[in-house]
Design a protein around this motif. Structure first.
Motif, PDB file in Angstrom:
ATOM      1  N   GLY A 112       1.851   0.231  10.682  1.00 23.50           N
ATOM      2  CA  GLY A 112       0.860   1.040   9.976  1.00 23.50           C
ATOM      3  C   GLY A 112       1.510   2.165   9.188  1.00 23.50           C
ATOM      4  N   TYR A 117       1.325  -1.352   6.296  1.00 23.41           N
ATOM      5  CA  TYR A 117       0.716  -2.659   6.560  1.00 23.41           C
ATOM      6  C   TYR A 117      -0.700  -2.447   7.072  1.00 23.41           C
ATOM      7  CZ  TYR A 117       5.378  -4.545   6.013  1.00 23.41           C
ATOM      8  OH  TYR A 117       6.599  -4.883   5.500  1.00 23.41           O
ATOM      9  N   ASN A 118      -1.625  -3.325   6.664  1.00 25.12           N
ATOM     10  CA  ASN A 118      -3.000  -3.159   7.125  1.00 25.12           C
ATOM     11  C   ASN A 118      -3.104  -3.524   8.603  1.00 25.12           C
ATOM     12  OD1 ASN A 118      -4.070  -5.926   7.622  1.00 25.12           O
ATOM     13  ND2 ASN A 118      -3.758  -6.209   5.430  1.00 25.12           N
ATOM     14  N   GLY A 119      -4.110  -2.975   9.260  1.00 29.26           N
ATOM     15  CA  GLY A 119      -4.263  -3.122  10.706  1.00 29.26           C
ATOM     16  C   GLY A 119      -4.374  -4.545  11.183  1.00 29.26           C
ATOM     17  N   GLY A 138       0.810  -1.219   0.000  1.00 28.60           N
ATOM     18  CA  GLY A 138       0.000   0.000   0.000  1.00 28.60           C
ATOM     19  C   GLY A 138       0.836   1.259   0.000  1.00 28.60           C
TER      20      GLY A 138
END
Length: 150
Positions: A125, A129-131, A64
């Motif tokens: 984060g 990186y996603n939660g 992301g």
């Protein structure tokens, strides 16, 4: 432009922006960029693939965050998606674990579990990186390092 390319690969947008900053007419800038692309000095696809590998390895960034960087450099979403295929879920999770392990070295991280987990999840984060993955990895690595009974 050659000086810019000597320092490292650049996207067509980055080079065009530099030319426009130097008050080069837009039509001429477009022609120059097109010619450089023809002789393979400017290649956004090559740039994107190289950028993904470098940023994932050196900075530990997730897909992301890298996608956001590529977009800001003028790489279109299709080329970015193709370049990001180099990183799979497993490799991304493994890199997250390495980052967390590096932060868990001091014994002080084992004193306050909740505080440590917040810090670790926040660090991941910020790297994109996603939660869900960040919390899972942080919790698992904390428990492996300090045990679940602290």
């Amino acid at each position: 432009m050659l000086r810019q390319l000597t320092a490292g690969d650049k996207t067509a947008k980055q080079l065009k922006d530099k030319l426009l900053d130097k008050e080069c007419p837009e039509e001429i800038a477009d022609e120059v960029i097109e010619r450089y692309a023809e002789i393979n000095l400017v290649d956004d696809q090559r740039f994107a693939k190289s950028w993904v590998v470098t940023r994932a390895r050196s900075r530990g960034l997730a897909r992301g965050a890298i996608k956001h960087e590529l977009r800001s450099k003028g790489v279109d979403d299709e080329l970015a998606a193709e370049a990001l295929e180099q990183i799979d879920d497993e490799a991304e999770e493994q890199r997250a674990r390495e980052l967390v392990r590096a932060k868990l070295r001091p014994e002080s991280m084992g004193v306050d579990r909740d505080r440590s987990l917040r810090r670790l999840v926040g660090m991941l984060g910020r790297k994109g990186y996603n939660g869900g993955m960040a919390f899972k990895v942080a919790r698992e690595e904390w428990e492996e390092r300090f045990g679940s009974e602290i």
